[in-house]
Design a protein around this motif. Sequence first.
Motif, PDB file in Angstrom:
ATOM      1  N   ILE A   1      -2.101 -38.882  -7.691  1.00  0.00           N
ATOM      2  CA  ILE A   1      -3.197 -38.532  -6.785  1.00  0.00           C
ATOM      3  C   ILE A   1      -2.675 -37.475  -5.816  1.00  0.00           C
ATOM      4  N   HIS A   2      -3.468 -36.415  -5.637  1.00  0.00           N
ATOM      5  CA  HIS A   2      -3.044 -35.311  -4.775  1.00  0.00           C
ATOM      6  C   HIS A   2      -3.604 -35.466  -3.370  1.00  0.00           C
ATOM      7  N   HIS A   3      -2.962 -34.783  -2.426  1.00  0.00           N
ATOM      8  CA  HIS A   3      -3.475 -34.741  -1.052  1.00  0.00           C
ATOM      9  C   HIS A   3      -4.893 -34.195  -1.055  1.00  0.00           C
ATOM     10  N   GLY A   4      -5.759 -34.822  -0.291  1.00  0.00           N
ATOM     11  CA  GLY A   4      -7.109 -34.298  -0.105  1.00  0.00           C
ATOM     12  C   GLY A   4      -8.113 -34.751  -1.142  1.00  0.00           C
ATOM     13  N   GLU A   5      -7.721 -35.641  -2.045  1.00  0.00           N
ATOM     14  CA  GLU A   5      -8.677 -36.115  -3.052  1.00  0.00           C
ATOM     15  C   GLU A   5      -9.571 -37.220  -2.488  1.00  0.00           C
ATOM     16  N   LEU A   6     -10.751 -37.349  -3.093  1.00  0.00           N
ATOM     17  CA  LEU A   6     -11.664 -38.468  -2.817  1.00  0.00           C
ATOM     18  C   LEU A   6     -11.831 -39.218  -4.136  1.00  0.00           C
ATOM     19  N   VAL A   7     -11.193 -40.384  -4.221  1.00  0.00           N
ATOM     20  CA  VAL A   7     -11.049 -41.084  -5.495  1.00  0.00           C
ATOM     21  C   VAL A   7     -11.681 -42.465  -5.417  1.00  0.00           C
TER      22      VAL A   7
ATOM     23  N   GLY B   1     -10.279 -33.423   5.483  1.00  0.00           N
ATOM     24  CA  GLY B   1      -8.939 -33.189   4.954  1.00  0.00           C
ATOM     25  C   GLY B   1      -8.153 -34.425   4.554  1.00  0.00           C
ATOM     26  N   ARG B   2      -8.708 -35.620   4.828  1.00  0.00           N
ATOM     27  CA  ARG B   2      -7.969 -36.839   4.471  1.00  0.00           C
ATOM     28  C   ARG B   2      -8.049 -37.095   2.966  1.00  0.00           C
ATOM     29  N   THR B   3      -7.060 -37.829   2.492  1.00  0.00           N
ATOM     30  CA  THR B   3      -7.123 -38.385   1.147  1.00  0.00           C
ATOM     31  C   THR B   3      -7.807 -39.736   1.272  1.00  0.00           C
ATOM     32  N   VAL B   4      -8.878 -39.950   0.511  1.00  0.00           N
ATOM     33  CA  VAL B   4      -9.621 -41.205   0.625  1.00  0.00           C
ATOM     34  C   VAL B   4      -9.672 -41.878  -0.750  1.00  0.00           C
ATOM     35  N   ILE B   5      -9.184 -43.110  -0.799  1.00  0.00           N
ATOM     36  CA  ILE B   5      -9.174 -43.875  -2.053  1.00  0.00           C
ATOM     37  C   ILE B   5     -10.012 -45.128  -1.834  1.00  0.00           C
ATOM     38  N   ILE B   6     -11.076 -45.242  -2.618  1.00  0.00           N
ATOM     39  CA  ILE B   6     -12.020 -46.339  -2.435  1.00  0.00           C
ATOM     40  C   ILE B   6     -11.986 -47.239  -3.668  1.00  0.00           C
ATOM     41  N   ILE B   7     -11.702 -48.509  -3.444  1.00  0.00           N
ATOM     42  CA  ILE B   7     -11.741 -49.495  -4.524  1.00  0.00           C
ATOM     43  C   ILE B   7     -13.139 -50.093  -4.551  1.00  0.00           C
ATOM     44  N   THR B   8     -13.733 -50.175  -5.723  1.00  0.00           N
ATOM     45  CA  THR B   8     -15.112 -50.669  -5.792  1.00  0.00           C
ATOM     46  C   THR B   8     -15.422 -51.214  -7.182  1.00  0.00           C
TER      47      THR B   8
ATOM     48  N   ILE C   1     -21.266 -46.184  -5.858  1.00  0.00           N
ATOM     49  CA  ILE C   1     -20.212 -45.703  -4.955  1.00  0.00           C
ATOM     50  C   ILE C   1     -19.336 -44.697  -5.696  1.00  0.00           C
ATOM     51  N   ALA C   2     -18.945 -45.073  -6.909  1.00  0.00           N
ATOM     52  CA  ALA C   2     -18.034 -44.210  -7.681  1.00  0.00           C
ATOM     53  C   ALA C   2     -18.656 -42.834  -7.904  1.00  0.00           C
ATOM     54  N   ARG C   3     -19.979 -42.811  -8.131  1.00  0.00           N
ATOM     55  CA  ARG C   3     -20.657 -41.530  -8.362  1.00  0.00           C
ATOM     56  C   ARG C   3     -20.560 -40.587  -7.173  1.00  0.00           C
ATOM     57  N   GLN C   4     -20.358 -41.153  -5.978  1.00  0.00           N
ATOM     58  CA  GLN C   4     -20.320 -40.315  -4.771  1.00  0.00           C
ATOM     59  C   GLN C   4     -18.928 -39.738  -4.492  1.00  0.00           C
ATOM     60  N   THR C   5     -17.965 -40.032  -5.368  1.00  0.00           N
ATOM     61  CA  THR C   5     -16.611 -39.512  -5.154  1.00  0.00           C
ATOM     62  C   THR C   5     -16.356 -38.343  -6.100  1.00  0.00           C
ATOM     63  N   ASP C   6     -15.182 -37.739  -5.982  1.00  0.00           N
ATOM     64  CA  ASP C   6     -14.853 -36.611  -6.854  1.00  0.00           C
ATOM     65  C   ASP C   6     -14.240 -37.071  -8.169  1.00  0.00           C
ATOM     66  N   ARG C   7     -13.542 -38.205  -8.097  1.00  0.00           N
ATOM     67  CA  ARG C   7     -12.753 -38.620  -9.264  1.00  0.00           C
ATOM     68  C   ARG C   7     -12.856 -40.127  -9.428  1.00  0.00           C
ATOM     69  N   VAL C   8     -13.012 -40.571 -10.654  1.00  0.00           N
ATOM     70  CA  VAL C   8     -13.188 -41.998 -10.933  1.00  0.00           C
ATOM     71  C   VAL C   8     -12.074 -42.471 -11.864  1.00  0.00           C
ATOM     72  N   ILE C   9     -11.370 -43.498 -11.421  1.00  0.00           N
ATOM     73  CA  ILE C   9     -10.327 -44.104 -12.245  1.00  0.00           C
ATOM     74  C   ILE C   9     -10.791 -45.520 -12.568  1.00  0.00           C
TER      75      ILE C   9
ATOM     76  N   ASN D   1     -16.112 -36.274 -11.302  1.00  0.00           N
ATOM     77  CA  ASN D   1     -17.556 -36.127 -11.163  1.00  0.00           C
ATOM     78  C   ASN D   1     -17.869 -34.675 -10.830  1.00  0.00           C
ATOM     79  N   ASN D   2     -18.999 -34.166 -11.309  1.00  0.00           N
ATOM     80  CA  ASN D   2     -19.477 -32.847 -10.860  1.00  0.00           C
ATOM     81  C   ASN D   2     -18.388 -31.795 -10.853  1.00  0.00           C
ATOM     82  N   ARG D   3     -17.673 -31.696 -11.956  1.00  0.00           N
ATOM     83  CA  ARG D   3     -16.564 -30.739 -12.011  1.00  0.00           C
ATOM     84  C   ARG D   3     -17.041 -29.328 -11.648  1.00  0.00           C
ATOM     85  N   GLU D   4     -18.277 -28.976 -12.120  1.00  0.00           N
ATOM     86  CA  GLU D   4     -18.789 -27.624 -11.846  1.00  0.00           C
ATOM     87  C   GLU D   4     -18.928 -27.382 -10.342  1.00  0.00           C
TER      88      GLU D   4
END
Length: 243
Positions: free
Chosen positions: A31-37, A194-201, A206-214, A227-230
């Motif tokens: 996971i990189h700095h600044g991601e919303l996962v 600018g924070r890195t935010v990791i949300i467990i759900t 909720i997952a749809r509202q983030t950038d990346r889903v694991i 999500n929404n790569r474009e």
Amino acid sequence: METLIQIENIHKIYNPGENEVRALDNVSLTIHHGELVAIIGHSGSGKSTLMNILGCLDVPTSGQYFLNGQDVSGLSDNQLSDIRNQEIGFIFQGFNLIANLDALGNVELPLIYRGIPRQRRRRLAALALKKVGLEARMKHKPNELSGGQQQRVAVARAVAAQPPVILADEPTGNLDTKSTQEIMDILKGLHKSGRTVIIITHDDDIARQTDRVIRIIDGKIQEDYYNNREDIHDEVEENNKSH
Ligand SMILES: Nc1ncnc2c1ncn2[C@@H]1O[C@H](COP(=O)(O)OP(=O)(O)OP(=O)(O)O)[C@@H](O)[C@H]1O
Ligand SMILES: [Mg+2]
């Protein structure tokens, strides 16, 4: 983007022996700095186990964990707690507020552990509560607040010291739809700042509202997608244009 979290071949086995539970089974992840996962999975899939390891609250049975390039497996309990205090803001499903402290007192608590002097502490805590829309509730104790308000206090507590990383374990699990969206909007705002935010759900909305889903199934990573790569590409292009 700089690497924040790198785990390699992590296993977590509870109760080794006859009744052992393989909570995490060979998990590798960057996971990189600044991601919303979002880390998503059913009950019992290993989400909290993973979050506890990522947050240096627990250690894996085997495998490696590098946080900001530092191998954390060799660190003492004190060093791990320093890392938690400096780097990570935690948000839990059950809010975990102290019942006999008011909102301000709860938000101040981690700032005390950080050794921040009283006046500055007060200022940072009040500012964090203001940011979550609770300036009128600072003197309220948890039982004088709604569930959504309590979770906003917990969010303020997690972010008051401005840690670079926010780890949230089912932050909206006990909330209604409206409060859920309020908390998500705050978390998204933290990511934008600018924070890195990791949300467990376990919640796809909720997952749809983030950038990346694991997605974790039975302690293994099943999928890992953006999500929404474009949209992300568009944003990058916009940024390039404006520079
Ligand atoms: N301290 C423990 N001792 C033994 N087994 C445990 C322990 N903690 C968790 N487990 C087991 O490990 C597995 C993963 O648990 P974990 O709490 O990580 O799941 P989760 O995905 O967070 O579930 P939930 O959505 O219900 O919170 C489960 O089978 C659970 O029973
Ligand atoms: Mg859990």
